[in-house]
Design an enzyme around this catalytic site. Structure first.
Site, mmCIF file in Angstrom:
data_model
loop_
_atom_site.group_PDB
_atom_site.id
_atom_site.type_symbol
_atom_site.label_atom_id
_atom_site.label_comp_id
_atom_site.label_asym_id
_atom_site.label_seq_id
_atom_site.Cartn_x
_atom_site.Cartn_y
_atom_site.Cartn_z
ATOM 1 N N LYS A 1 -6.143 28.261 16.823
ATOM 2 C CA LYS A 1 -5.806 29.799 16.417
ATOM 3 C C LYS A 1 -7.063 30.729 17.116
ATOM 4 O O LYS A 1 -6.854 31.595 17.717
ATOM 5 C CB LYS A 1 -6.150 29.920 14.832
ATOM 6 C CG LYS A 1 -6.463 31.380 14.336
ATOM 7 C CD LYS A 1 -6.862 31.563 13.046
ATOM 8 C CE LYS A 1 -7.373 32.659 12.471
ATOM 9 N NZ LYS A 1 -7.969 32.723 11.254
ATOM 10 N N ASP B 1 -3.041 34.029 10.859
ATOM 11 C CA ASP B 1 -4.278 34.181 9.838
ATOM 12 C C ASP B 1 -3.613 34.208 8.493
ATOM 13 O O ASP B 1 -2.466 33.857 8.347
ATOM 14 C CB ASP B 1 -5.233 35.219 10.235
ATOM 15 C CG ASP B 1 -4.711 36.718 9.757
ATOM 16 O OD1 ASP B 1 -3.241 36.866 9.684
ATOM 17 O OD2 ASP B 1 -5.596 37.485 9.731
#
Length: 233
Positions: free
Chosen positions: A139, A158
């Site tokens: 990420k 997220d």
């Protein structure tokens, strides 16, 4: 996740087939682009290094709190070299408000040391090299590659993206890695970077977690609203 047809907005055109999901994903992406034509990363930064640090610090913490803390950190340690030469206790004091301060201080210092020793102080521009750095997962690497360098290495997932893309019917998973894979399959590669920023902005503005304001949403007609209660007519 089973789809409750009563929870799917009439006329949304939702379908389980891959081709239809791709068409649906493009409609969602276009709708978000109209709402947020020029999305920006919420983490304030002046360089790829600062973005990398801020993204590492944002784990299990709000962007607002990170943005309130990083000016002090970046003023004292503006480069990887300076952060690598820092003292652990000094960095811990600065990042204390962000939670998990010992681990976060350790990670950004080790990352900075690796950047200095292995990459001559420059932030790597490949996913493989970034995820090899301490404290950097996929990420974080996607955020840096996409935002700092315009490289679409994947889709940032997220909490907003995880929640809203399930509502959109673009995934049925709660696992970030699976969600990213699902989104990469249905979204054009050119959308990978901005899509996440737009979903995050949409999650803060309208599709809020506690009470989504669906009746105020311009995407209502194309959103299947999976998992949400039916609207009261």
């Amino acid at each position: 996740m089973a789809k409750n047809k009563s929870q799917i907005a009439a006329g949304s055109g939702y379908s389980d087939s891959l081709d239809d999901k791709k068409k649906h994903a493009r409609k969602i992406a276009r709708g978000l682009a109209r709402l947020f034509p020029e999305p920006e990363c919420a983490l304030i930064h002046d360089s790829p290094f600062q973005l990398l640090v801020a993204t590492i610090l944002s784990a299990q913490c709000t962007d607002e709190r990170v943005n309130a803390t990083t000016p002090t950190l970046f003023k004292k340690y503006p480069t990887a070299e300076k952060l690598a030469a820092s003292k652990q206790e000094d960095v811990e004091k600065i990042v204390y408000p962000l939670g998990f301060f010992r681990a976060k201080a350790t990670n950004i210092r080790k990352m900075a040391l690796a950047i200095t020793e292995e990459h001559n102080g420059a932030i790597p521009r490949t996913l493989k090299e970034l995820v090899a750095l301490p404290g950097v997962g996929r990420k974080t690497a996607n955020v840096v590659l996409g935002t700092a360098f315009g490289i679409p290495s994947g889709v940032v997932v997220d909490t907003h993206v995880k929640r809203i893309c399930n509502i959109f019917g673009l995934t049925t998973s709660k696992n970030p890695e699976i969600i990213e894979r699902d989104l990469m399959e249905v979204l054009p590669k050119k959308e990978w970077i901005d899509f996440s920023h737009r979903v995050i902005l949409h999650g803060r503005a309208t599709c809020v977690a506690r009470r989504p304001r669906c009746t105020e949403c311009s995407l209502l007609k194309i959103c299947p609203r999976i998992g949400l209660k039916p609207l009261v007519e």
